[in-house]
Write an enzyme that holds these catalytic residues in place. Structure first.
Site, PDB file in Angstrom:
ATOM      1  N   VAL A  51       1.047  -1.174   0.038  1.00 52.57           N
ATOM      2  CA  VAL A  51       0.016  -0.003   0.027  1.00 52.57           C
ATOM      3  C   VAL A  51       1.039   1.340  -0.144  1.00 52.57           C
ATOM      4  O   VAL A  51       1.767   1.388   0.989  1.00 52.57           O
ATOM      5  CB  VAL A  51      -1.077  -0.036   1.191  1.00 52.57           C
ATOM      6  CG1 VAL A  51      -1.844   1.232   1.069  1.00 52.57           C
ATOM      7  CG2 VAL A  51      -1.714  -1.319   1.262  1.00 52.57           C
ATOM      8  N   ASP A 160     -10.770 -12.073   8.618  1.00 55.74           N
ATOM      9  CA  ASP A 160      -9.494 -11.643   8.938  1.00 55.74           C
ATOM     10  C   ASP A 160      -9.519 -10.501   9.989  1.00 55.74           C
ATOM     11  O   ASP A 160      -8.941  -9.434   9.522  1.00 55.74           O
ATOM     12  CB  ASP A 160      -8.659 -11.315   7.602  1.00 55.74           C
ATOM     13  CG  ASP A 160      -7.177 -11.444   8.048  1.00 55.74           C
ATOM     14  OD1 ASP A 160      -6.557 -11.716   9.178  1.00 55.74           O
ATOM     15  OD2 ASP A 160      -6.154 -10.797   7.131  1.00 55.74           O
TER      16      ASP A 160
END
Length: 674
Positions: A51, A160
């Site tokens: 990212v 998650d």
């Protein structure tokens, strides 16, 4: 199931996006750097993604560009990437989930232009402050559960949930939270069995480890773990290794230490316990978590937290007042009894001293009948075997003679001397019950047993057919050739010089002759061991084991036939000489040329390829008969018997040839090739 147009399931819990619907998000420019200014250093990195901050060159808007690799483990990941895009498109407009703005594709990767959360990850706050306050944790879990409820209403499980995937919209937690990273999310609904071994070890549910079908309640387990981590700063099931962590999760080994949860409200602990249930159906759903008293009303929760200790303090004060009243009544009764006792005693100096002890004992007995709990400085303590009770006895108002003294004594005695009989406290440890699917978490113990030296297995046929199993050691010696130790022959002990090679080869001939005689005579075999004295000893073939043989060797006793003793495998008898111990005894004897030979070439024995010993003996007219008969007998035996029994016949022929060579005065070096 999905109201969004152009989004549809493709199986295995994955979603796909129609090409026409995806065109509205795709960036037409082939190079993303022409539209966005992308930073080279990523501020977040995963296994298959990185990212980076991306700034739109025209508008100046900041985005989080998530670059996903299109090939993972040498396989295409287009399905997973499109699934994540579809989930983000379904969550468009939700305040607690990051929004997707654009998609850029290249040959190597796909970039998702996401909403940038300026506050960073929630894990950063935990790293700096170790844990959150209960008010902060309550606000955080409320925001997370709102996002989960939005997903669960659309039959999507995140799978998650952890602090790294919870982003802060501002600098503080109160500014808002956003859920991100839907890479392993799956569509879970009735009729679709999804099994996935994915997630973070500390946050996975037991059904993930057992490879059972997943459900929306799998996320609730992660909610309980996340709440535990936010309140304490520690993982509830963390172990030294992943295997230990997984075992703790499967057994739900959940504890709440006082040093971590001393200041946490009981309703918060109850919320964690209700979320961390091994069976998914026993857990709360997202709506039930939001309706829990810990998250539903802050004011009522605060009142409950503060009113409960206040009510406990009031109850303790009332008990103290009742105890004080009982103490006063007890003292008055003791004084009255002591006065009555003092009136009947005689005016002697010894009487008060003798009377004081029964009074005290009576007082203690009376005290034991009045009080069910001993007191110490006005505080109540539980009756235990090792506790000490101090009971004051007032005797200041007693009249005494001049020769006696009245004192106020405090007697210390164990609490088990009270009048009441207390039952021993039995501590019962609750049994931790695992799920029905937790059947593989077993502990095994290894027991090492030493083998017995020798085991003889008898049979119905008698001793001759018995089998002896020799198990001597767990670690046998390396296979080596046994050493042969012999004495120098007496005939050559004089000063004549003899070469070592000639002596060794002569010993081989002599040993071969001795073995042949022993095989002819039958019965026992005469041999010499390499580790003992050179004296010959009659031993059984099945009582000796080479160090190079396997760990457990089975020997079978053989019966003698035709006056000749033989074994099924001559190489396994360590008592035999080097000439007969294997099939590679090289012995080739050449005699002198003789004009008349009665042994034709066709009578020579064709020994198998595994044996390299060949006997070709020719002699004079007097010795040709022996050679011919020996070769003929060996050939006849080879035609009618097993090929493993040819060794002793070769030795017999060699012995006859050696005798012929000795009579013709041949040297040893001329007739032996090693």
């Amino acid at each position: 199931m999905f109201t969004e147009k152009g989004i549809f399931p493709i199986g295995d819990g994955l979603l796909d996006v129609d090409a026409d619907r995806l065109k509205g998000l795709l960036v037409s420019c082939p190079d993303i750097n022409e539209i966005y200014e992308v930073e080279q250093t990523p501020f977040a990195r995963g296994k298959f993604a990185a990212v980076r901050r991306a700034i739109h060159k025209n508008t100046g808007s900041h985005f989080a560009a998530k670059f996903l690799k299109r090939r993972r483990r040498a396989q295409s990941s287009d399905k997973e990437i499109k699934h994540e895009i579809a989930v983000l498109m379904l969550c468009e407009g939700e305040d607690n989930i990051v929004n997707l703005n654009a998609v850029h594709e290249t040959r190597s990767d796909t970039a998702l232009l996401l909403e940038l959360a300026t506050g960073g990850e929630l894990q950063t706050i935990l790293d700096n402050e170790e844990c959150l306050t209960e008010a902060q944790a309550r606000h955080c879990m409320r925001e997370v559960l709102k996002a989960l409820k939005f997903l669960h209403d659309r039959s999507i499980a995140h799978l998650d949930l952890k602090p790294q995937n919870i982003l802060l919209a501002g600098e503080r937690i109160e500014d808002g939270l956003k859920l991100c990273d839907f890479g392993i999310s799956r569509v879970v609904c009735e009729g679709i069995n999804v099994r996935e071994m994915a997630g973070t070890p500390d946050y996975v549910a037991p059904e993930v480890l057992q490879y059972e079908p997943l459900s929306l309640l799998t996320d609730i387990w992660s909610v309980g773990v996340l709440t535990y981590v936010l309140l304490s700063g520690f993982s509830p099931f963390g172990g030294d290794t992943k295997q230990e962590t997984f075992l703790n999760i499967s057994q739900c080994a959940l504890t709440f230490p006082d040093n971590l949860f001393g200041g946490v409200s009981p309703v918060a602990i109850d919320f964690i316990r209700r979320a961390l249930r091994i069976k998914p159906n026993d857990r709360m759903n997202a709506t039930g978590c939001l309706d829990h008293i810990w998250l539903k009303d802050d004011c009522s929760l605060d009142r409950q937290i503060y009113l409960q200790p206040q009510s406990d303090a009031e109850e303790e004060e009332e008990e103290d007042v009742d105890d004080d009243v009982e103490d006063e009544e007890e003292e008055e009764q003791v004084e009255e009894e002591e006065e009555e006792t003092q009136n009947v005693e005689e005016p002697t100096t010894e009487a008060p001293q003798q009377q004081q002890q029964p009074v005290q004992q009576h007082q203690l007995a009376k005290s034991g009948q009045i009080h069910s709990k001993p007191t110490h400085n006005g505080h109540h303590r539980a009756n235990s075997g090792g506790s000490i009770s101090k009971i004051p006895i007032a005797t200041s108002k007693l009249q005494s003679t001049p020769s006696s003294e009245t004192t106020t004594a405090i007697h210390t005695l164990t609490s088990n001397s009270n009048g009441h009989v207390h039952k021993p406290t039995q501590i019962v440890t609750p049994t931790r019950r695992a799920s029905d699917s937790d059947k593989e978490n077993t502990y095994t113990a290894t027991f090492v047993k030493k083998p017995v030296a020798t085991i003889q297995l008898g049979s119905s046929n008698g001793i001759e057919d018995a089998t002896v199993v020799a198990t001597l050691t767990l670690f046998p010696d390396a296979p080596t050739t046994p050493k042969v130790i012999r004495k120098t022959p007496t005939g050559e002990s004089n000063g004549s010089a003899t070469s070592v090679k000639a002596l060794v080869k002569k010993f081989q001939l002599e040993d071969s002759s001795g073995s042949a005689v022993a095989r002819r005579s039958g019965g026992a075999v005469t041999s010499s061991s390499g580790l003992h004295s050179p004296t010959t000893t009659s031993v059984r073939l099945n009582s000796i084991r080479r160090a190079s043989e396997p760990l457990t060797t089975v020997y079978k006793k053989q019966t003698s036939q035709n006056g000749c003793s033989s074994t099924s495998n001559p190489s396994s008898s360590p008592g035999s000489s080097p000439t007969t111990s294997g099939s590679t005894a090289t012995l080739l004897i050449h005699s002198q040329r003789l004009g008349n030979s009665t042994a034709p070439a066709s009578h020579c024995v064709a020994v198998p390829a595994t044996a390299t010993a060949t006997s070709s003996a020719s002699s004079s007219n007097s010795s040709s008969g022996k050679s011919t008969s020996a070769a003929h007998h060996l050939h006849h035996h080879h035609m009618h018997h097993h090929h493993h029994h040819h060794h002793h016949h070769v030795v017999i022929a060699a012995k006859n040839a050696a005798a012929v060579a000795a009579t013709n005065n041949l040297s040893l070096d001329q007739g032996i090739i090693c």
